[in-house]
Write a protein that holds these residues in place. Structure first.
Motif, PDB file in Angstrom:
ATOM      1  N   ASN A 140       0.804  -1.113  -0.134  1.00 31.52           N
ATOM      2  CA  ASN A 140       0.097  -0.008   0.098  1.00 31.52           C
ATOM      3  C   ASN A 140       0.797   1.306   0.051  1.00 31.52           C
ATOM      4  N   PHE A 141       2.040   1.139   0.731  1.00 33.91           N
ATOM      5  CA  PHE A 141       2.795   2.403   0.697  1.00 33.91           C
ATOM      6  C   PHE A 141       3.558   2.545  -0.505  1.00 33.91           C
ATOM      7  N   THR A 142       4.119   1.444  -1.427  1.00 27.70           N
ATOM      8  CA  THR A 142       4.657   1.569  -2.546  1.00 27.70           C
ATOM      9  C   THR A 142       3.612   2.021  -3.607  1.00 27.70           C
ATOM     10  N   ASP A 143       2.391   1.499  -3.378  1.00 22.62           N
ATOM     11  CA  ASP A 143       1.197   1.964  -4.442  1.00 22.62           C
ATOM     12  C   ASP A 143       1.035   3.507  -4.503  1.00 22.62           C
ATOM     13  N   ALA A 144       1.037   4.002  -3.096  1.00 28.20           N
ATOM     14  CA  ALA A 144       0.790   5.473  -2.984  1.00 28.20           C
ATOM     15  C   ALA A 144       2.125   6.301  -3.684  1.00 28.20           C
ATOM     16  N   LYS A 145       3.051   5.750  -3.295  1.00 29.04           N
ATOM     17  CA  LYS A 145       4.363   6.624  -3.781  1.00 29.04           C
ATOM     18  C   LYS A 145       4.537   6.474  -5.242  1.00 29.04           C
ATOM     19  N   ILE A 146       4.432   5.149  -5.672  1.00 24.31           N
ATOM     20  CA  ILE A 146       4.775   4.983  -7.157  1.00 24.31           C
ATOM     21  C   ILE A 146       3.834   5.357  -8.099  1.00 24.31           C
ATOM     22  N   LEU A 147       2.572   4.881  -7.845  1.00 22.42           N
ATOM     23  CA  LEU A 147       1.340   4.777  -8.498  1.00 22.42           C
ATOM     24  C   LEU A 147       0.582   6.194  -8.399  1.00 22.42           C
ATOM     25  N   GLY A 148       0.807   6.997  -7.149  1.00 20.11           N
ATOM     26  CA  GLY A 148      -0.098   7.875  -7.091  1.00 20.11           C
ATOM     27  C   GLY A 148      -1.431   7.677  -6.642  1.00 20.11           C
ATOM     28  N   VAL A 149      -1.699   6.674  -5.781  1.00 17.95           N
ATOM     29  CA  VAL A 149      -3.031   6.258  -5.297  1.00 17.95           C
ATOM     30  C   VAL A 149      -3.602   7.611  -4.642  1.00 17.95           C
ATOM     31  N   PRO A 150      -4.868   7.940  -4.927  1.00 15.22           N
ATOM     32  CA  PRO A 150      -5.307   9.182  -4.276  1.00 15.22           C
ATOM     33  C   PRO A 150      -5.247   8.836  -2.623  1.00 15.22           C
ATOM     34  N   PRO A 151      -5.222   9.977  -2.003  1.00 21.72           N
ATOM     35  CA  PRO A 151      -5.125  10.006  -0.657  1.00 21.72           C
ATOM     36  C   PRO A 151      -6.045   9.338   0.066  1.00 21.72           C
ATOM     37  N   GLY A 152      -5.888   8.577   1.172  1.00 20.16           N
ATOM     38  CA  GLY A 152      -6.961   7.690   2.004  1.00 20.16           C
ATOM     39  C   GLY A 152      -7.633   6.574   1.241  1.00 20.16           C
ATOM     40  N   VAL A 153      -7.082   6.066   0.132  1.00 20.40           N
ATOM     41  CA  VAL A 153      -7.559   5.160  -0.557  1.00 20.40           C
ATOM     42  C   VAL A 153      -6.691   3.936  -0.426  1.00 20.40           C
ATOM     43  N   ARG A 154      -6.916   2.821   0.121  1.00 15.86           N
ATOM     44  CA  ARG A 154      -6.081   1.477   0.145  1.00 15.86           C
ATOM     45  C   ARG A 154      -6.787   0.469  -0.878  1.00 15.86           C
ATOM     46  N   MET A 155      -5.682  -0.126  -1.402  1.00 15.98           N
ATOM     47  CA  MET A 155      -5.958  -1.187  -2.606  1.00 15.98           C
ATOM     48  C   MET A 155      -6.550  -2.379  -1.875  1.00 15.98           C
ATOM     49  N   SER A 156      -7.166  -3.101  -2.613  1.00 12.10           N
ATOM     50  CA  SER A 156      -7.827  -4.517  -2.224  1.00 12.10           C
ATOM     51  C   SER A 156      -8.294  -5.077  -3.583  1.00 12.10           C
ATOM     52  N   PRO A 157      -8.545  -6.354  -3.718  1.00 13.81           N
ATOM     53  CA  PRO A 157      -8.825  -7.110  -4.844  1.00 13.81           C
ATOM     54  C   PRO A 157     -10.422  -6.843  -5.001  1.00 13.81           C
ATOM     55  N   PHE A 158     -11.235  -6.337  -4.047  1.00  8.10           N
ATOM     56  CA  PHE A 158     -12.694  -6.152  -4.146  1.00  8.10           C
ATOM     57  C   PHE A 158     -12.849  -4.878  -4.839  1.00  8.10           C
ATOM     58  N   LYS A 159     -13.151  -4.636  -6.076  1.00  9.62           N
ATOM     59  CA  LYS A 159     -13.442  -3.367  -6.934  1.00  9.62           C
ATOM     60  C   LYS A 159     -14.559  -3.526  -7.599  1.00  9.62           C
ATOM     61  N   LEU A 160     -15.014  -2.271  -7.952  1.00  6.86           N
ATOM     62  CA  LEU A 160     -16.100  -1.972  -9.043  1.00  6.86           C
ATOM     63  C   LEU A 160     -15.582  -1.129 -10.069  1.00  6.86           C
ATOM     64  N   PHE A 161     -15.627  -1.515 -11.302  1.00  6.01           N
ATOM     65  CA  PHE A 161     -14.871  -0.628 -12.405  1.00  6.01           C
ATOM     66  C   PHE A 161     -16.254  -0.393 -13.273  1.00  6.01           C
ATOM     67  N   HIS A 162     -16.178   1.004 -13.979  1.00  9.54           N
ATOM     68  CA  HIS A 162     -16.959   1.036 -14.945  1.00  9.54           C
ATOM     69  C   HIS A 162     -16.439   0.726 -16.257  1.00  9.54           C
ATOM     70  N   ALA A 163     -17.401   0.159 -17.163  1.00 12.25           N
ATOM     71  CA  ALA A 163     -16.753  -0.586 -18.483  1.00 12.25           C
ATOM     72  C   ALA A 163     -15.804   0.502 -19.304  1.00 12.25           C
ATOM     73  N   ARG A 164     -15.829   1.786 -19.214  1.00 10.58           N
ATOM     74  CA  ARG A 164     -15.051   2.581 -19.952  1.00 10.58           C
ATOM     75  C   ARG A 164     -13.850   2.391 -19.302  1.00 10.58           C
ATOM     76  N   VAL A 165     -13.389   2.298 -17.930  1.00 13.37           N
ATOM     77  CA  VAL A 165     -12.160   1.932 -17.358  1.00 13.37           C
ATOM     78  C   VAL A 165     -11.568   0.953 -17.684  1.00 13.37           C
ATOM     79  N   VAL A 166     -12.245  -0.163 -17.934  1.00 11.32           N
ATOM     80  CA  VAL A 166     -11.821  -1.732 -18.135  1.00 11.32           C
ATOM     81  C   VAL A 166     -11.216  -1.585 -19.484  1.00 11.32           C
ATOM     82  N   GLN A 167     -12.075  -0.828 -20.467  1.00  9.10           N
ATOM     83  CA  GLN A 167     -11.721  -0.694 -21.990  1.00  9.10           C
ATOM     84  C   GLN A 167     -10.377   0.046 -22.207  1.00  9.10           C
ATOM     85  N   HIS A 168      -9.860   0.888 -21.414  1.00  5.01           N
ATOM     86  CA  HIS A 168      -8.825   1.389 -21.416  1.00  5.01           C
ATOM     87  C   HIS A 168      -7.650   0.346 -20.844  1.00  5.01           C
ATOM     88  N   MET A 169      -7.892  -0.325 -19.763  1.00  6.45           N
ATOM     89  CA  MET A 169      -7.236  -1.090 -19.180  1.00  6.45           C
ATOM     90  C   MET A 169      -6.681  -2.206 -19.953  1.00  6.45           C
TER      91      MET A 169
END
Length: 308
Positions: A140-169
């Motif tokens: 989580n620390f490296t995600d924040a520093k390297i990827l620029g994760v928004p403040p206060g957001v912690r990563m987890s595998p449980f996510k909801l994506f809008h389809a437009r984001v998935v298409q770009h991914m």
């Protein structure tokens, strides 16, 4: 079958006892919501011989359940990416196969679906070992520093994506995907909601230390611009320091009465050439970054909405 509004992508590795229960609970959740959904299982070449037959049976029994078996183990991120490419829903949910993420928490994510990505963070802490929790904090620390994760957001595998984001991914052509990096290359509209992390009921996690190290290396080296830009900055810094030190040696040559013959000229030449080499490596690094971005088909811009 109705066109699904929601797709649930589930990477599977060795699980057997939880899969049927997972489908039943997902069906109940979306029946309560009143929307069509699909379930996309991706078996990451599980060594357990029972895993794939169970997934095949579920796919044959339920029209909205799809199952894919990979030819070899590509890792969790590869399995998730495979599922994202198959998902047809307007919103895509990723969830683990061990029921430590409760399907009943999906409506909590849907409350924020006006955002591009909603992440389910665990309000009561993860039901993991000390080592797993420590490596998660480091990640989580490296995600924040390297990827620029928004403040206060912690990563987890449980996510909801809008389809437009998935298409770009999925448009990014990479052999070593890192889902948070692909996500944050596409959008910064990421929010977090609090959910509960439940104890594991069957078996033990296959996501051990070796897999965590591999995931961390994908974060560092998969985000190629990070390492290359660090080397570029290092090269420029060493080049500047070399020029300053060379200037100091020249001045010292005239100030001091006694010097070792040839020392000043040798050091100035060595430092100048070394600085130029490091600076050149930095320039090459910048070109490599641009080549990698072109090879990976990264977009020059991403449209949220187009009113034509």
């Amino acid at each position: 079958m109705q066109h699904p509004v929601y797709s649930t992508v589930i990477p599977v590795y060795n699980s057997t006892q939880t899969l049927g229960d997972l489908v039943s609970r997902l069906d109940q959740v979306f029946a309560d919501i009143g929307e069509a959904h699909e379930v996309v299982f991706v078996d990451d070449a599980s060594p357990n011989p029972e895993t794939w037959p169970i997934l095949k049976a579920l796919a044959e029994e339920h029209e909205h359940v799809h199952a894919t078996q990979l030819m070899r183990n590509f890792g969790k991120a590869g399995a998730v990416l495979c599922g994202l490419r198959q998902a047809k829903g307007e919103w895509i949910i990723t969830i683990d196969d061990d029921l430590q993420h409760a399907p009943e928490d999906i409506p909590i994510l849907l409350e924020k679906k006006n955002h591009d990505v909603v992440i389910g963070a665990f309000a009561n802490g993860k039901k993991h070992s000390i080592l797993q929790r420590a490596t998660s904090r480091l990640k989580n620390f490296t995600d924040a520093k390297i990827l620029g994760v928004p403040p206060g957001v912690r990563m987890s595998p449980f996510k909801l994506f809008h389809a437009r984001v998935v298409q770009h991914m999925i448009a990014v052509d990479t052999t070593r995907p890192f889902i948070p990096a692909l996500m944050l290359q596409s959008t910064k509209d990421v929010v977090q909601v609090e959910i509960t992390h439940h104890p594991r009921q069957h078996g033990r996690s296959a996501f051990g230390l070796r897999r965590r190290i591999r995931q961390f290396s994908n974060l560092i080296f998969g985000n190629a611009s990070l390492v290359l830009r660090f080397l570029a900055a290092l090269g420029v810094t060493i080049s500047c320091l070399s020029l300053l030190y060379g200037g100091w040696l020249v001045l010292s040559y005239f100030w001091k009465e006694e010097t070792v013959a040839g020392w000043t000229s040798l050091m100035v030449v060595t430092l100048t050439l070394g600085g130029l080499i490091m600076f050149s490596l930095g320039v090459i690094g910048e070109y490599l970054i641009r080549i990698i971005e072109r090879v990976e088909n990264r977009a020059a811009y991403l449209e949220r909405e187009n009113l034509r």
